[in-house]
Scaffold this motif. Sequence first.
Motif, PDB file in Angstrom:
ATOM      1  N   ILE A 239     -15.799 -60.570 -21.052  1.00 14.12           N
ATOM      2  CA  ILE A 239     -17.248 -60.357 -20.939  1.00 14.12           C
ATOM      3  C   ILE A 239     -17.881 -60.813 -22.252  1.00 14.12           C
ATOM      4  O   ILE A 239     -17.868 -60.099 -23.247  1.00 14.12           O
ATOM      5  CB  ILE A 239     -17.587 -58.876 -20.674  1.00 14.12           C
ATOM      6  N   LEU A 242     -24.026 -60.025 -21.915  1.00 17.22           N
ATOM      7  CA  LEU A 242     -24.771 -59.323 -20.870  1.00 17.22           C
ATOM      8  C   LEU A 242     -26.184 -59.881 -20.913  1.00 17.22           C
ATOM      9  O   LEU A 242     -26.929 -59.634 -21.864  1.00 17.22           O
ATOM     10  CB  LEU A 242     -24.767 -57.812 -21.129  1.00 17.22           C
ATOM     11  N   LEU A 253     -23.993 -62.134 -16.101  1.00 17.04           N
ATOM     12  CA  LEU A 253     -22.903 -62.120 -17.080  1.00 17.04           C
ATOM     13  C   LEU A 253     -22.594 -63.520 -17.595  1.00 17.04           C
ATOM     14  O   LEU A 253     -22.589 -64.486 -16.821  1.00 17.04           O
ATOM     15  CB  LEU A 253     -21.630 -61.552 -16.457  1.00 17.04           C
TER      16      LEU A 253
END
Length: 260
Positions: A239, A242, A253
């Motif tokens: 990740i 955001l 994402l």
Amino acid sequence: MNANVYQHFRNDERPFIDSAQGWIEQVQMQYAPYLTDFLDPRQAYILESLIRQSTDLSFRFFGGYEAAERRRCLIYPDYYEPTTDEFDMTLFTIQYPKKFTVLSHGKVLGTLMGTGVKREYFGDILSDGEIWQVFVAAEVSHFIQLQVDKIGNVSVRLEETKYTELIVPKDGWTEERETVSSLRLDTVISAVYNISRQRSKQLIESGKVKVNWTEALRPDFVLDLLDIVSVRGFGRIQIQGLEGTTKKEKVRLLLGVLRK
């Protein structure tokens, strides 16, 4: 520890937060640098957040090369000037009979962990497809060199290597963007690898998924910035950003994706 700090992170990260706060306080009290073990990207993010929020201490991360995923952190008073040598790590090249066997990241890591030394003492494991190298904390490097003489049934030897001989790893990471209904682990895996939610749940519940190198058995585990998800047989996901939500409250994402 200020309880307000905890609210910014997950409950299961509290032990690491407590440790990090202890390192910070040690540097503040002793006016001397402190070197951490190898940290994963999520841990590095938490540590950096804590240092920046509450202190005027300085810090530097280093994992042996610029793009390292796992890095040690040196925390120090602002007057101190650190050198690369202070990160205390050894680079080993794994010498093995290339004609008779094929190594993998899992085999190498499994062998290293089989010595009884905890994961935090090992940095990145690198390969260009044939040559394999690994960074090890200097304080355990001699022990590891003595202990590791086989990977599987194949005899190997760990040869200490100069940083100038560091290989260029074969990097299959690609940058991708996804929009997901939530940051649940099963939802993100399903979206990235284009499989059903039921299939992603099965992978998780059968122990084939790790988050930050720790087995994750809950499909509803909520991911956060810089988490790394490993899915056996599929690859890895990080990740990386955001990027807000859509009008329908879906999450945008930015991801790093490694596909097998």
